[in-house]
Design an enzyme around this catalytic site. Structure first.
Site, mmCIF file in Angstrom:
data_model
loop_
_atom_site.group_PDB
_atom_site.id
_atom_site.type_symbol
_atom_site.label_atom_id
_atom_site.label_comp_id
_atom_site.label_asym_id
_atom_site.label_seq_id
_atom_site.Cartn_x
_atom_site.Cartn_y
_atom_site.Cartn_z
ATOM 1 N N GLY A 133 0.777 -1.206 -0.110
ATOM 2 C CA GLY A 133 0.088 0.025 -0.129
ATOM 3 C C GLY A 133 0.804 1.377 0.111
ATOM 4 O O GLY A 133 2.199 1.225 -0.261
ATOM 5 N N HIS A 149 4.528 2.444 -7.819
ATOM 6 C CA HIS A 149 3.714 1.262 -7.772
ATOM 7 C C HIS A 149 2.893 1.239 -9.073
ATOM 8 O O HIS A 149 2.674 0.193 -9.719
ATOM 9 C CB HIS A 149 2.944 1.175 -6.579
ATOM 10 C CG HIS A 149 3.669 1.128 -5.277
ATOM 11 N ND1 HIS A 149 3.622 2.278 -4.427
ATOM 12 C CD2 HIS A 149 4.085 -0.080 -4.621
ATOM 13 C CE1 HIS A 149 4.200 1.802 -3.292
ATOM 14 N NE2 HIS A 149 4.664 0.519 -3.548
#
Ligand code: PAF
Length: 288
Positions: free
Chosen positions: A37, A43
């Site tokens: 996360g 990402h």
């Protein structure tokens, strides 16, 4: 592609298997992007690479307690699942797998995956137990999701090599893809940890990349690695880093330190601290 509907989320292995089995029945390939996360552009570039390789992109979000050391604050790790899910939906991911800790490590869980040798250098000695925690959770994620490929960032070069090795050693039928490091304009590698940096520390942080680039240039030009590493260490301390865990030239595959650049691919790697924040980075050594 942008979407305005929410990303589907599954939280149990059973729900996950129902979704992925449907994809497989239709002959759709699956790419897994494991994350903890606190997602940033880096990402999302892994998601883009995943989408370029497979029909379906599955992202896992699990803040893995067993890869945090005793001196590392698991409770302070940034968590914002709703915001992460929105970013992933916009990036074109198909499914988020966000298990609770009890789903990943049920009562009585007793197995660990340890990759010997590759974890003896670089971050290994500075983060006891870390790579065992990473190897354990990644093995579980690969077996839970059974993807065709799984994507990891090259910023965590040692982690990438550990994961390649465990997949090979355990005969897990998955292709491991490394995605190039995304950088800020001044060269700082994108990382969830950058958010912890104070403005002065953020300015110093950029020296990590420039120092590695200079180290890589010097050894590629024929300088002995030890002398070039010592110079890089002094540069980082003068720039204001408070502690240098290592700044090393290593074989790109075995991660063993090397004395002089030869035929085999090598990387310049470093881990350094600014106050409480530990940054890592690495660059390829290009021999012309
Ligand atoms: O790189 C990370 O974010 C984590 O180490 C990983 C691979 C998701 C395992 O928890």
């Amino acid at each position: 592609m942008t979407v305005d509907h929410p990303l589907p989320i599954v939280r149990t292995v059973q729900e996950l298997r129902v979704e992925t089995a449907g994809w497989r029945r239709r002959g759709e390939t699956i790419a897994l992007v494991p994350t903890m996360g606190a997602l940033h552009q880096g990402h999302l570039s892994l998601v883009a690479l995943a989408r370029a390789h497979c029909r379906r992109t599955l992202v896992s979000l699990f803040v893995n307690p067993v890869q945090f050391g005793a001196d590392e604050d698991l409770s302070a790790y940034p968590r914002d699942e709703a915001s992460d899910a929105k970013k992933l939906a916009r990036a074109g991911a198909d499914l988020l797998y966000a298990p609770a800790t009890a789903e990943m490590y049920p009562e009585g869980f007793a197995t660990r995956v340890a990759v010997a040798g590759l974890t003896d250098h670089l971050c290994g000695p500075h983060r006891p137990g870390h790579f065992e925690g990473v190897a354990t959770v990644v093995t579980k994620l690969l077996l839970q999701c059974l993807p065709d490929v799984a994507v990891f960032g090259e910023k965590d070069w040692q982690q990438l090599q550990v994961i390649r090795r465990l997949a090979r050693d355990l005969d897990i039928p998955v292709g491991i893809l490394g995605a190039p490091t995304l950088r800020e304009a001044d060269g700082l590698a994108m990382s969830s940890r950058n958010a912890y940096l104070r403005p002065r520390e953020r300015r110093i942080a950029a020296h990590l990349h420039s120092t590695l680039v200079e180290l890589a240039r010097a050894v590629a030009a024929g300088d002995p690695c030890r002398a070039a590493e010592e110079k890089a260490l002094r540069t980082l301390l003068e720039a204001g880093f408070t502690r240098i865990d290592y700044v090393t030239v290593a074989d790109a595959a075995t991660l063993q330190p090397i004395a002089r650049i030869g035929e085999r691919p090598a990387r310049a790697c470093a881990a350094a601290r600014l106050g409480e924040t530990r940054l890592i980075d690495n660059v390829a050594i290009e021999i012309s």
